[in-house]
Design a protein around this motif. Structure first.
Motif, short mmCIF file in Angstrom:
data_model
loop_
_atom_site.label_atom_id
_atom_site.label_comp_id
_atom_site.label_asym_id
_atom_site.label_seq_id
_atom_site.Cartn_x
_atom_site.Cartn_y
_atom_site.Cartn_z
N ARG A 185 0.82 -1.21 0.00
CA ARG A 185 0.00 0.00 0.00
C ARG A 185 0.86 1.27 0.00
O ARG A 185 0.69 2.15 -0.82
CB ARG A 185 -0.92 -0.02 1.22
N TRP A 186 1.83 1.33 0.93
CA TRP A 186 2.60 2.57 1.08
C TRP A 186 3.66 2.72 0.00
O TRP A 186 3.99 3.84 -0.39
CB TRP A 186 3.17 2.67 2.50
N ILE A 207 1.62 4.41 -2.61
CA ILE A 207 1.27 5.79 -2.24
C ILE A 207 2.50 6.70 -2.34
O ILE A 207 2.42 7.80 -2.87
CB ILE A 207 0.67 5.84 -0.81
N TYR A 208 3.63 6.22 -1.83
CA TYR A 208 4.88 7.00 -1.88
C TYR A 208 5.61 6.81 -3.21
O TYR A 208 6.86 6.78 -3.24
CB TYR A 208 5.81 6.59 -0.73
N GLY A 209 4.88 6.60 -4.27
CA GLY A 209 5.53 6.42 -5.57
C GLY A 209 4.78 7.26 -6.60
O GLY A 209 4.12 8.24 -6.24
N ASN A 210 4.87 6.87 -7.88
CA ASN A 210 4.10 7.66 -8.85
C ASN A 210 3.25 6.83 -9.79
O ASN A 210 2.77 7.34 -10.81
CB ASN A 210 4.99 8.65 -9.60
N VAL A 248 -8.34 8.11 -2.83
CA VAL A 248 -7.98 8.28 -1.42
C VAL A 248 -6.45 8.26 -1.31
O VAL A 248 -5.84 9.12 -0.67
CB VAL A 248 -8.57 7.14 -0.54
N GLN A 249 -5.85 7.29 -1.98
CA GLN A 249 -4.40 7.15 -1.92
C GLN A 249 -3.69 8.35 -2.57
O GLN A 249 -2.66 8.81 -2.10
CB GLN A 249 -3.98 5.84 -2.58
N GLY A 293 -9.49 -0.81 2.74
CA GLY A 293 -9.14 -2.11 2.17
C GLY A 293 -8.57 -3.07 3.20
O GLY A 293 -8.77 -2.91 4.39
N PRO A 294 -7.83 -4.03 2.71
CA PRO A 294 -7.35 -5.11 3.57
C PRO A 294 -6.26 -4.66 4.52
O PRO A 294 -5.83 -5.40 5.39
CB PRO A 294 -6.79 -6.13 2.57
N SER A 295 -5.81 -3.41 4.35
CA SER A 295 -4.68 -2.96 5.16
C SER A 295 -5.12 -2.33 6.48
O SER A 295 -4.37 -1.63 7.10
CB SER A 295 -3.86 -1.96 4.35
#
Ligand code: SAH
Length: 221
Positions: free
Chosen positions: A18-19, A22-25, A31-32, A175-177
């Motif tokens: 997940r992260w 999010i911390y990528g492109n 939401v993300q 989600g599942p996270s």
């Protein structure tokens, strides 16, 4: 400690996926995307506050995939970055290789921030406290203050009604996270402890979007 094992496991499994996104492109849901932009503002603010960091020894505690560490190293700081999640550190090293080529700055390692030692001009800890209840967060901050010669920058999620609600409906970790909880902290409580330990707030910034919340504090001795 129970909480840490949960957090470590989360950031080595579903949380990592997940992260990392999010911390990528790459493409993410709205939401993300919102969280990505909010987080980018936090990183931007810290870079601005630090000005020209060249020559500074900077500790990035809970560095994630290197969103702050890499630009700091690119600007000439000597960066010591660590994270409790091996997966996050591996990804950070991959990005280091891609963005900066072969270099040992930042120096990445897998380590619980409470096991960090040494002395740094600046200690930074972004978006980590949200994963810990107040007593743990205070203990961690106390440890970080012991590593910082003169300056500590960190962020936390504030106790605000909207964030409390988001947390309730589970939007904050969709989600599942949802396997890690978001802990909110009272600024007054954190600051009163930091004051007791000899620190004072020299700047603060609230960064808030629909799904991202960070109160950012810049403290000096
Ligand atoms: N600071 C980074 C990453 C934020 S995500 C950034 O702003 O881009 C939170 C990170 O904290 C995760 O990578 C997680 O593995 C790490 N973390 C959580 N608890 C930690 C601990 N006790 N010690 C070190 N890192 C920790």
């Amino acid at each position: 400690m129970q909480e840490k094992a949960i957090v470590r496991n989360y950031f080595n499994t579903v949380g990592f996926e997940r992260w990392r996104r999010i911390y990528g492109n790459e493409e993410v849901n709205f939401v993300q995307k919102d969280i990505r932009l909010g987080h980018a503002r936090t990183v931007e603010t810290v870079l601005q506050w630090l000005g020209d960091p060249s020559g500074l020894r900077i500790c990035d505690a809970g560095c994630g995939v290197g969103s702050l560490s890499l630009p700091l190293a690119a600007r000439g700081a000597q960066v010591f970055a660590s994270d409790i999640s091996e997966q996050m550190v591996n990804e950070a090293r991959r990005r280091q290789q891609m963005e900066l080529g072969s270099t040992d700055n930042p120096q990445f390692q897998v380590l619980d921030l409470e096991e960090l030692t040494g002395e740094y001009d600046v200690v930074v800890c972004l978006d980590v406290m949200i994963h810990y209840p107040e007593a743990d967060a205070l203990r961690m901050l106390r440890h970080l203050t012991g590593l910082a010669k003169s300056r500590l920058l960190f962020s936390f999620a504030p106790k605000t009604p909207w964030l409390t609600l988001l947390k309730k409906v589970g939007e904050f970790f969709p989600g599942p996270s949802k396997t890690t909880r978001a802990y909110q902290h009272r600024e007054a409580t954190l600051v009163s402890h930091l004051t007791e330990w000899g620190w004072k707030v020299q700047q603060r910034q609230t960064i808030q979007s629909r799904f991202y919340f960070a109160w950012l504090l810049d403290l000096v001795r």
